[in-house]
Design a protein around this motif. Structure first.
Motif, PDB file in Angstrom:
ATOM      1  N   GLU A   1       0.822  -1.212   0.000  1.00  0.00           N
ATOM      2  CA  GLU A   1       0.000   0.000   0.000  1.00  0.00           C
ATOM      3  C   GLU A   1       0.861   1.270   0.000  1.00  0.00           C
ATOM      4  OE1 GLU A   1      -2.717  -0.463   3.264  1.00  0.00           O
ATOM      5  OE2 GLU A   1      -3.802  -2.084   2.260  1.00  0.00           O
ATOM      6  N   VAL A   2       1.778   1.314  -0.969  1.00  0.00           N
ATOM      7  CA  VAL A   2       2.689   2.444  -1.156  1.00  0.00           C
ATOM      8  C   VAL A   2       2.452   2.989  -2.555  1.00  0.00           C
ATOM      9  CG1 VAL A   2       5.131   3.090  -1.281  1.00  0.00           C
ATOM     10  CG2 VAL A   2       4.405   1.354   0.343  1.00  0.00           C
ATOM     11  N   SER A   3       2.498   4.289  -2.717  1.00  0.00           N
ATOM     12  CA  SER A   3       2.307   4.869  -4.052  1.00  0.00           C
ATOM     13  C   SER A   3       3.480   4.482  -4.956  1.00  0.00           C
ATOM     14  CB  SER A   3       2.205   6.388  -3.966  1.00  0.00           C
ATOM     15  OG  SER A   3       3.473   6.957  -3.675  1.00  0.00           O
ATOM     16  N   GLY A   4       3.218   4.463  -6.245  1.00  0.00           N
ATOM     17  CA  GLY A   4       4.247   4.114  -7.217  1.00  0.00           C
ATOM     18  C   GLY A   4       5.442   5.045  -7.181  1.00  0.00           C
ATOM     19  N   THR A   5       5.180   6.325  -7.009  1.00  0.00           N
ATOM     20  CA  THR A   5       6.257   7.313  -6.952  1.00  0.00           C
ATOM     21  C   THR A   5       7.135   7.089  -5.734  1.00  0.00           C
ATOM     22  OG1 THR A   5       4.791   8.904  -8.013  1.00  0.00           O
ATOM     23  CG2 THR A   5       6.759   9.782  -6.964  1.00  0.00           C
ATOM     24  N   SER A   6       6.522   6.871  -4.607  1.00  0.00           N
ATOM     25  CA  SER A   6       7.267   6.618  -3.374  1.00  0.00           C
ATOM     26  C   SER A   6       8.061   5.324  -3.484  1.00  0.00           C
ATOM     27  CB  SER A   6       6.306   6.551  -2.186  1.00  0.00           C
ATOM     28  OG  SER A   6       6.994   6.234  -1.004  1.00  0.00           O
TER      29      SER A   6
ATOM     30  N   SER B   1       9.184   3.852  -6.162  1.00  0.00           N
ATOM     31  CA  SER B   1      10.294   4.057  -7.088  1.00  0.00           C
ATOM     32  C   SER B   1      11.488   4.701  -6.382  1.00  0.00           C
ATOM     33  CB  SER B   1       9.837   4.928  -8.251  1.00  0.00           C
ATOM     34  OG  SER B   1      10.898   5.184  -9.122  1.00  0.00           O
ATOM     35  N   PHE B   2      11.225   5.714  -5.585  1.00  0.00           N
ATOM     36  CA  PHE B   2      12.291   6.388  -4.830  1.00  0.00           C
ATOM     37  C   PHE B   2      12.983   5.416  -3.882  1.00  0.00           C
ATOM     38  CE2 PHE B   2      13.449   8.408  -0.806  1.00  0.00           C
ATOM     39  CZ  PHE B   2      14.477   9.229  -1.235  1.00  0.00           C
ATOM     40  N   HIS B   3      12.205   4.640  -3.156  1.00  0.00           N
ATOM     41  CA  HIS B   3      12.779   3.729  -2.166  1.00  0.00           C
ATOM     42  C   HIS B   3      13.520   2.564  -2.824  1.00  0.00           C
ATOM     43  CE1 HIS B   3      11.205   5.906   1.175  1.00  0.00           C
ATOM     44  NE2 HIS B   3       9.956   5.823   0.713  1.00  0.00           N
ATOM     45  N   LEU B   4      13.021   2.072  -3.944  1.00  0.00           N
ATOM     46  CA  LEU B   4      13.732   1.024  -4.663  1.00  0.00           C
ATOM     47  C   LEU B   4      15.071   1.528  -5.178  1.00  0.00           C
ATOM     48  CD1 LEU B   4      10.813  -0.686  -6.607  1.00  0.00           C
ATOM     49  CD2 LEU B   4      12.290  -1.770  -4.890  1.00  0.00           C
ATOM     50  N   LYS B   5      15.097   2.780  -5.632  1.00  0.00           N
ATOM     51  CA  LYS B   5      16.349   3.373  -6.101  1.00  0.00           C
ATOM     52  C   LYS B   5      17.373   3.411  -4.974  1.00  0.00           C
ATOM     53  CE  LYS B   5      16.758   7.707  -6.422  1.00  0.00           C
ATOM     54  NZ  LYS B   5      17.446   8.823  -6.007  1.00  0.00           N
ATOM     55  N   GLU B   6      16.945   3.784  -3.784  1.00  0.00           N
ATOM     56  CA  GLU B   6      17.858   3.836  -2.636  1.00  0.00           C
ATOM     57  C   GLU B   6      18.353   2.440  -2.258  1.00  0.00           C
ATOM     58  OE1 GLU B   6      19.112   6.587  -1.023  1.00  0.00           O
ATOM     59  OE2 GLU B   6      18.188   7.610  -2.733  1.00  0.00           O
ATOM     60  N   LEU B   7      17.463   1.458  -2.311  1.00  0.00           N
ATOM     61  CA  LEU B   7      17.866   0.083  -1.994  1.00  0.00           C
ATOM     62  C   LEU B   7      18.821  -0.462  -3.054  1.00  0.00           C
ATOM     63  CD1 LEU B   7      14.457  -1.272  -0.700  1.00  0.00           C
ATOM     64  CD2 LEU B   7      16.570  -1.079   0.639  1.00  0.00           C
ATOM     65  N   MET B   8      18.612  -0.111  -4.305  1.00  0.00           N
ATOM     66  CA  MET B   8      19.529  -0.540  -5.354  1.00  0.00           C
ATOM     67  C   MET B   8      20.896   0.114  -5.183  1.00  0.00           C
ATOM     68  SD  MET B   8      17.029  -0.751  -8.686  1.00  0.00           S
ATOM     69  CE  MET B   8      18.392  -0.408  -9.739  1.00  0.00           C
ATOM     70  N   HIS B   9      20.896   1.392  -4.830  1.00  0.00           N
ATOM     71  CA  HIS B   9      22.156   2.108  -4.610  1.00  0.00           C
ATOM     72  C   HIS B   9      22.960   1.468  -3.479  1.00  0.00           C
ATOM     73  CE1 HIS B   9      25.025   5.378  -4.365  1.00  0.00           C
ATOM     74  NE2 HIS B   9      24.741   5.502  -3.091  1.00  0.00           N
ATOM     75  N   SER B  10      22.283   0.935  -2.489  1.00  0.00           N
ATOM     76  CA  SER B  10      22.970   0.300  -1.360  1.00  0.00           C
ATOM     77  C   SER B  10      23.485  -1.091  -1.714  1.00  0.00           C
ATOM     78  CB  SER B  10      22.018   0.186  -0.165  1.00  0.00           C
ATOM     79  OG  SER B  10      21.055  -0.829  -0.385  1.00  0.00           O
ATOM     80  N   GLY B  11      23.003  -1.645  -2.828  1.00  0.00           N
ATOM     81  CA  GLY B  11      23.419  -2.980  -3.233  1.00  0.00           C
ATOM     82  C   GLY B  11      22.563  -4.091  -2.661  1.00  0.00           C
ATOM     83  N   LEU B  12      21.529  -3.736  -1.900  1.00  0.00           N
ATOM     84  CA  LEU B  12      20.677  -4.747  -1.274  1.00  0.00           C
ATOM     85  C   LEU B  12      19.585  -5.273  -2.199  1.00  0.00           C
ATOM     86  CD1 LEU B  12      20.308  -3.168   2.272  1.00  0.00           C
ATOM     87  CD2 LEU B  12      21.463  -5.327   1.700  1.00  0.00           C
ATOM     88  N   VAL B  13      19.350  -4.582  -3.309  1.00  0.00           N
ATOM     89  CA  VAL B  13      18.293  -4.961  -4.246  1.00  0.00           C
ATOM     90  C   VAL B  13      18.847  -4.885  -5.660  1.00  0.00           C
ATOM     91  CG1 VAL B  13      16.064  -4.209  -5.203  1.00  0.00           C
ATOM     92  CG2 VAL B  13      16.403  -4.249  -2.739  1.00  0.00           C
ATOM     93  N   SER B  14      18.445  -5.841  -6.488  1.00  0.00           N
ATOM     94  CA  SER B  14      18.808  -5.813  -7.906  1.00  0.00           C
ATOM     95  C   SER B  14      17.539  -5.678  -8.740  1.00  0.00           C
ATOM     96  CB  SER B  14      19.568  -7.082  -8.293  1.00  0.00           C
ATOM     97  OG  SER B  14      18.723  -8.212  -8.194  1.00  0.00           O
ATOM     98  N   GLN B  15      17.738  -5.274  -9.983  1.00  0.00           N
ATOM     99  CA  GLN B  15      16.623  -5.052 -10.897  1.00  0.00           C
ATOM    100  C   GLN B  15      16.915  -5.778 -12.200  1.00  0.00           C
ATOM    101  OE1 GLN B  15      16.605  -1.401 -13.291  1.00  0.00           O
ATOM    102  NE2 GLN B  15      14.715  -0.866 -12.206  1.00  0.00           N
ATOM    103  N   GLU B  16      15.883  -6.406 -12.755  1.00  0.00           N
ATOM    104  CA  GLU B  16      16.019  -7.084 -14.043  1.00  0.00           C
ATOM    105  C   GLU B  16      14.777  -6.816 -14.879  1.00  0.00           C
ATOM    106  OE1 GLU B  16      16.352 -11.595 -15.927  1.00  0.00           O
ATOM    107  OE2 GLU B  16      16.287 -11.329 -13.764  1.00  0.00           O
ATOM    108  N   ARG B  17      14.994  -6.565 -16.150  1.00  0.00           N
ATOM    109  CA  ARG B  17      13.865  -6.371 -17.058  1.00  0.00           C
ATOM    110  C   ARG B  17      13.480  -7.731 -17.623  1.00  0.00           C
ATOM    111  NH1 ARG B  17      10.944  -2.673 -19.125  1.00  0.00           N
ATOM    112  NH2 ARG B  17      12.196  -0.935 -18.413  1.00  0.00           N
TER     113      ARG B  17
END
Length: 105
Positions: free
Chosen positions: A43-48, A50-66
Motif C-alpha cells: 500500500e505504497v504509491s508508485g512514486t514513493s 520508485s524512490f525507495h527502490l532506487k535507494e535500496l539498489m544504490h545500497s546494493g541490497l536490491v537488484s533489478q532485471e527487465r
C-alpha cells in the motif's frame, strides 16, 4: 565487506518503507516482485516505491532485471548475507551464541 558498504546498507534499511520493501523481496526469494505487486501488497504509491527502490539498489541490497515489459526486483542475498556476516563476525567473542542459529539463505 567494507565498512562504507555496511553503512550504506544500514542507512538504506533505516527507513520504515524501505525496510518493508526489502523484507517483502526477501520473502519473495529469487522469483522477485514487480513494482505493481509491491505497491498493492505494501500500500505504497508508485512514486514513493520508485524512490525507495532506487535507494535500496544504490545500497546494493536490491537488484533489478527487465523481463519483457516488466521490471523485477530481487533482494541481493549475497549482499544481505555479507552484511549479516559483518555484523556478527566477532559475535560472543568467538563462543557459541545462546540463541539458535537462523537458517542461511
Amino acid at each position: 565487506m567494507e565498512e562504507n558498504d555496511v553503512v550504506r546498507s544500514l542507512a538504506a534499511l533505516a527507513q520504515p518503507i524501505r525496510l518493508r520493501v526489502f523484507r517483502a523481496l526477501v520473502v519473495a526469494g529469487h522469483a522477485g516482485l514487480t513494482p505493481g505487486t509491491l505497491t498493492e501488497s505494501l500500500e505504497v504509491s508508485g512514486t514513493s516505491l520508485s524512490f525507495h527502490l532506487k535507494e535500496l539498489m544504490h545500497s546494493g541490497l536490491v537488484s533489478q532485471e527487465r523481463q519483457g515489459r516488466n521490471l523485477v526486483y530481487r533482494a541481493a542475498f549475497e549482499q544481505m548475507n555479507g552484511l549479516l556476516a559483518y555484523l556478527t563476525e566477532n559475535c560472543c567473542q568467538g563462543e557459541a551464541c545462546a540463541t539458535g542459529c537462523a537458517p542461511a539463505c
